[in-house]
Motif scaffolding. Structure first.
Motif: not given
Length: 225
Positions: A107, A111, A89, A65-66
């Motif tokens: 999102e 991500n 997040d 994730y990211d």
């Protein structure tokens, strides 16, 4: 007079807490939150895999994730539904309570990278099958650092979204509270946690390494020997 002194003392206490959290937020947030919250980081030698059937309670390392590794826990009896072990997040659900049309869905798809199943968040019905203790979630260190609230150091468990809209209010969504209970929150709430879910087509996966424990989770990938 005694009540007045108590009220003054409480006001002073809250003022002090606000000041302390403000100072932490401005000066030492990164260091403090990195010490209080987990960073998902595992290192494994990659080699040929073997076929394994996932079962409820297994831990799986899969995707990012990211850019940060994602640790999942199998939460369904059939071994096909996994939930992130941590809140990754803090973000609003969007301007609707419909998951399929939500900004949050977009999102997550943007991500999350390198996963082998479909990404979503769990519904209230799915989460209600888990004990309250298993529903409670803490954020990762990076999620805590990026959160806009100053009070995470006072409560390590945080609220997070489900995918279930509240029928009595088209702009509210059911959420899991810090105690593992359920409540509703406006879909526009920017301080609500995001705890992704992963849905597999089968519980039979190819494991590169690991034993399914939290310390050495299964790593999915590679080719079967």
């Amino acid at each position: 007079m005694k009540i007045k002194r108590v009220l003054i003392a409480l006001c002073c206490l809250f003022a002090a807490l606000f000041l302390v959290t403000g100072i932490v937020d401005l000066t030492a947030k990164d260091k403090l939150y990195s010490a209080l919250f987990k960073t998902v980081s595992y290192g494994y030698p990659i080699h040929g895999g073997h076929q394994t059937q996932l079962k409820k309670g297994d831990y799986v390392l899969c995707g990012t994730y990211d850019g940060e590794q994602l640790l999942w826990r199998v939460v369904s009896e059939n071994g096909e539904v996994l939930q992130s072990e941590y809140i990754v997040d803090f973000a609003p659900f969007g301007k609707t309570s419909d998951w399929e049309k939500s900004d949050l869905k977009k999102e997550l798809e943007k991500n999350i990278d390198g996963v082998v199943g479909d990404v979503s968040v769990l519904s209230k019905n799915e989460l209600s099958k888990l004990p309250a203790g298993e529903r409670k979630k803490q954020p990762t260190a990076s999620a805590a650092i990026n959160c806009k609230t100053r009070f995470l150091l006072l409560r390590k468990n945080c609220w997070y979204w489900t995918s279930t809209g509240v029928s009595t209010n088209s702009l509210s969504v059911a959420a899991v509270t810090q105690s593992g209970a359920f409540y509703k929150s406006p879909a526009t709430d920017e301080l609500m946690g995001v705890c992704p879910a992963l849905r597999l087509k089968s519980n039979s996966v190819n494991v590169v390494v690991g034993d399914g424990s939290k310390e050495t989770p299964y790593v999915i990938g590679g080719e079967t020997e």
